[in-house]
Design a protein around this motif. Structure first.
Motif, mmCIF file in Angstrom:
data_model
loop_
_atom_site.group_PDB
_atom_site.id
_atom_site.type_symbol
_atom_site.label_atom_id
_atom_site.label_comp_id
_atom_site.label_asym_id
_atom_site.label_seq_id
_atom_site.Cartn_x
_atom_site.Cartn_y
_atom_site.Cartn_z
ATOM 1 N N MET A 1 0.832 -1.207 0.000
ATOM 2 C CA MET A 1 0.000 0.000 0.000
ATOM 3 C C MET A 1 0.862 1.251 0.000
ATOM 4 O O MET A 1 1.831 1.363 0.778
ATOM 5 N N CYS A 2 0.530 2.201 -0.879
ATOM 6 C CA CYS A 2 1.268 3.456 -1.033
ATOM 7 C C CYS A 2 0.294 4.632 -0.942
ATOM 8 O O CYS A 2 -0.879 4.501 -1.288
ATOM 9 N N PRO A 3 0.772 5.810 -0.534
ATOM 10 C CA PRO A 3 -0.132 6.952 -0.372
ATOM 11 C C PRO A 3 -0.584 7.599 -1.679
ATOM 12 O O PRO A 3 -1.690 8.126 -1.762
ATOM 13 N N THR A 4 0.265 7.610 -2.696
ATOM 14 C CA THR A 4 -0.057 8.349 -3.917
ATOM 15 C C THR A 4 0.108 7.487 -5.162
ATOM 16 O O THR A 4 0.824 6.474 -5.152
ATOM 17 N N ARG A 5 -0.551 7.925 -6.219
ATOM 18 C CA ARG A 5 -0.427 7.256 -7.514
ATOM 19 C C ARG A 5 1.023 7.230 -7.981
ATOM 20 O O ARG A 5 1.526 6.209 -8.457
ATOM 21 N N GLU A 6 1.716 8.382 -7.826
ATOM 22 C CA GLU A 6 3.103 8.473 -8.296
ATOM 23 C C GLU A 6 3.993 7.450 -7.612
ATOM 24 O O GLU A 6 4.818 6.787 -8.251
ATOM 25 N N LEU A 7 3.827 7.316 -6.284
ATOM 26 C CA LEU A 7 4.659 6.354 -5.562
ATOM 27 C C LEU A 7 4.284 4.921 -5.933
ATOM 28 O O LEU A 7 5.161 4.064 -6.067
ATOM 29 N N ALA A 8 2.990 4.670 -6.130
ATOM 30 C CA ALA A 8 2.559 3.321 -6.536
ATOM 31 C C ALA A 8 3.196 2.926 -7.865
ATOM 32 O O ALA A 8 3.666 1.802 -8.036
ATOM 33 N N ILE A 9 3.225 3.861 -8.817
ATOM 34 C CA ILE A 9 3.843 3.600 -10.125
ATOM 35 C C ILE A 9 5.332 3.335 -9.956
ATOM 36 O O ILE A 9 5.902 2.396 -10.522
ATOM 37 N N GLN A 10 5.981 4.181 -9.145
ATOM 38 C CA GLN A 10 7.422 4.037 -8.929
ATOM 39 C C GLN A 10 7.760 2.685 -8.288
ATOM 40 O O GLN A 10 8.674 1.985 -8.738
ATOM 41 N N THR B 1 13.349 12.211 -17.195
ATOM 42 C CA THR B 1 12.270 12.744 -16.363
ATOM 43 C C THR B 1 12.442 12.208 -14.951
ATOM 44 O O THR B 1 13.203 11.270 -14.719
ATOM 45 N N ASP B 2 11.709 12.794 -13.997
ATOM 46 C CA ASP B 2 11.815 12.383 -12.591
ATOM 47 C C ASP B 2 11.536 10.901 -12.389
ATOM 48 O O ASP B 2 12.336 10.187 -11.801
ATOM 49 N N VAL B 3 10.383 10.453 -12.877
ATOM 50 C CA VAL B 3 9.972 9.071 -12.625
ATOM 51 C C VAL B 3 10.923 8.084 -13.285
ATOM 52 O O VAL B 3 11.269 7.047 -12.719
ATOM 53 N N ALA B 4 11.403 8.408 -14.505
ATOM 54 C CA ALA B 4 12.323 7.511 -15.213
ATOM 55 C C ALA B 4 13.621 7.316 -14.439
ATOM 56 O O ALA B 4 14.248 6.268 -14.514
ATOM 57 N N ALA B 5 14.018 8.338 -13.688
ATOM 58 C CA ALA B 5 15.305 8.268 -12.990
ATOM 59 C C ALA B 5 15.177 7.831 -11.538
ATOM 60 O O ALA B 5 16.176 7.643 -10.862
ATOM 61 N N ARG B 6 13.940 7.646 -11.035
ATOM 62 C CA ARG B 6 13.774 7.195 -9.661
ATOM 63 C C ARG B 6 14.361 5.797 -9.515
ATOM 64 O O ARG B 6 14.113 4.918 -10.321
ATOM 65 N N GLY B 7 15.138 5.595 -8.472
ATOM 66 C CA GLY B 7 15.745 4.290 -8.252
ATOM 67 C C GLY B 7 16.973 4.049 -9.107
ATOM 68 O O GLY B 7 17.618 3.023 -8.993
ATOM 69 N N LEU B 8 17.296 5.013 -9.978
ATOM 70 C CA LEU B 8 18.447 4.858 -10.860
ATOM 71 C C LEU B 8 19.727 5.002 -10.033
ATOM 72 O O LEU B 8 19.913 6.004 -9.344
#
Length: 525
Positions: free
Chosen positions: A76-85, A297-304
């Motif tokens: 479970m995640c708080p936001t759509r963005e975090l769920a996608i990430q 973009t931000d999401v593409a580089a998350r976890g990079l």
């Protein structure tokens, strides 16, 4: 730090970790993974950006039987963005083993999600409101769930999800493993842990400040039309080993990477529209040095996580302080120094000060690099390359030619011509980029539905401080203390669900309109 091979993981999981570029575990991973692999309940206290997704994702992927055809894990995640990430990272970790996962969040067509559920995912990553929607529709059953993970639990509670979380957890079997991750540990988180966790092990990794001290942070104030020229000069002046340039939208990344290529730089773009093969190909080139500039973009580089990134350049100012911290954190890793430059237009200065306030770090101002500084930087780098070659490489086969040329030509002129050739002529191509709207500083307004209380959210403030600045929930709705909260595709009123359509500020994918300072491109990176 431990290497991942020391945790006793399956070969296919280890292979996925290696392909993602992870070498050594982060502090939260080193502490959490052994506990999680023993099947014990866990409370992990860690800020965003510390590698906590892999801390719970690696043992989860390792544990699941590939033959399983039921939902056995719930994140479970708080936001759509975090769920996608989180879903993206779980997919990468499980791709060689063949684990099936599915993100479930508000703003996406629920019929599409129901179709995807028929493929029998083993892991569901979801936001509480949309999860409850599926549970009420009987499209998701939690009877067989063996592992539950609450990611950024303090943010979920700040956003008013306590009742939703409790409702969901009561539907999960008592015999399960539960892991809770949170940046802060207020009393309501402690109560939640006491209610739903069994003798949890507590691990804590709290950084002293949000922004890493090894990163030299500065900004350059300039107009939108000056950005590209400033970028080229900065790259020439600094001569980075590896640089990541952040753009706000997919269109910006495409245009910027193409423009840099036209000017003679080895650059490629990375965003959510690329296929997995394309993304892997770009990352392989970046890791092996075939390209030295990555535009993302931000999401593409998350976890990079790529070692050796010396520079991060925010071509566009990030939307919020948390994104800023994520971006600059791509450099200055493993005890090495790094540099972070941010381009700021005059209308965005207030937003930059807001970022400084939340991150508790003063960002120094620097002038736009001059043409002379850019030329000098390129020449200096060429000279260093020549000296390195002279010291480390076997060049005896060229000595005869060198002696012959020196007998015929002046040594200074000869060396100058060689430098010019090695430095390369900068391609003077006219570049026209589509301008992006400036980001305005957030104005805090009372929410009439929450009796004047300020909407709450997360920016990952320093020192584990309470995070109460992001007003957006799953689909960007304000959340107050009332029951008419929105998460996902509908308003909830007294527990009854009804679809909500016709919002002027969103499309059916949950994107934002221009009027709300985010475009669909920004949201759906």
């Amino acid at each position: 730090m431990k290497t991942f091979s020391e945790f006793g993981l399956e070969p296919k999981v280890l292979r996925a970790i290696t392909e993602m570029g992870f070498e050594e575990s982060t502090p939260i991973q080193e502490k959490a993974i052994p506990i999680a692999m023993e099947g014990r309940d866990l409370i992990g206290q860690a800020q965003t950006g510390t590698g906590k997704t892999a801390a719970f994702g690696i043992p989860l992927i390792n544990k699941i039987d590939i033959k399983e055809e039921r939902i056995v894990a719930l994140i479970m995640c708080p936001t759509r963005e975090l769920a996608i990430q989180v879903a993206e990272e779980i997919e990468k970790l499980g791709r060689f083993k063949g684990i099936r996962s599915l993100p479930i969040y508000g703003g996406q067509d629920i019929v599409k999600q129901i179709r995807a559920l028929r493929k029998k995912p083993q892991i569901i990553i979801g936001t509480p409101g949309r999860l409850l929607d599926h549970i009420n529709r009987k499209t998701i059953k939690l009877d067989d769930v063996q592992t539950v993970i609450l990611d950024e639990a303090d943010e979920m509670l700040d956003m008013g999800f306590m009742d939703d979380i409790q409702s969901i957890l009561k539907l999960v079997p008592d015999e399960r493993q539960t892991m809770l991750f949170s940046a802060t540990m207020p009393i309501n988180i402690q109560k939640l842990a006491q209610q739903f966790l069994s003798n949890p092990e507590h691990v804590s990794v709290i950084p002293k400040q949000v922004s890493a001290p090894l990163i030299d942070q500065s900004y350059i104030e300039l107009h939108e039309r000056q950005k590209f020229e400033a970028l080229c000069r900065l790259l020439d002046m600094e001569s980075p080993d590896l640089a990541i340039i952040f753009g706000r939208t997919k269109r910006r990344v495409d245009e910027l990477s193409e423009a840099l290529q036209k000017r003679g730089y080895t650059a490629e773009g990375l965003h959510g529209d690329l296929s997995q093969n394309q993304r892997d190909n770009v990352m392989r080139k970046f890791r092996d040095g075939s390209i030295d500039v990555l535009v993302a973009t931000d999401v593409a580089a998350r976890g990079l996580d790529v070692s050796g990134v010396t520079h991060v350049i925010n071509f566009d100012l990030p939307q919020d302080p948390e994104s800023y911290v994520h971006r600059i954190g791509r450099t200055g890793r493993a005890g090495k120094e790094g540099a972070a430059y941010t381009f700021v237009t005059p209308r965005e200065i207030d937003h930059l000060h807001f970022i400084e306030k939340i991150t508790r770090h003063k960002i120094s101002r620097k002038p736009m690099p001059s043409l002379a500084e850019a030329i000098e930087g390129k020449q200096k780098m060429t000279a260093e390359r020549v000296l390195e070659a002279m010291q480390s490489e076997d060049h005896n086969q060229y000595k005869g030619l060198a002696i012959s040329l020196l007998e015929q030509h002046d040594s200074v002129h000869l060396l100058a011509a060689a430098f010019k050739l090695l430095t390369g002529e900068k391609k003077d191509v006219e570049i026209e980029l589509t301008p992006e709207d400036p980001i305005r500083a957030k104005k805090r307004r009372p929410d009439v539905r929450s009796n004047g209380r300020r909407p709450s959210g997360s920016y990952g403030t320093a020192g584990g401080a309470r995070r109460n600045d992001r007003p957006y929930g799953d689909r960007g709705g304000y959340r107050g203390g009332d029951r008419n909260r929105r998460d996902g595709g509908g308003y909830r009123d007294g527990g009854r669900e009804r679809d909500y359509r016709g919002r002027s500020d969103r499309d059916n994918r949950g994107g934002y309109s221009r009027s709300s300072n985010r475009s669909n491109e920004e949201t759906l990176v």
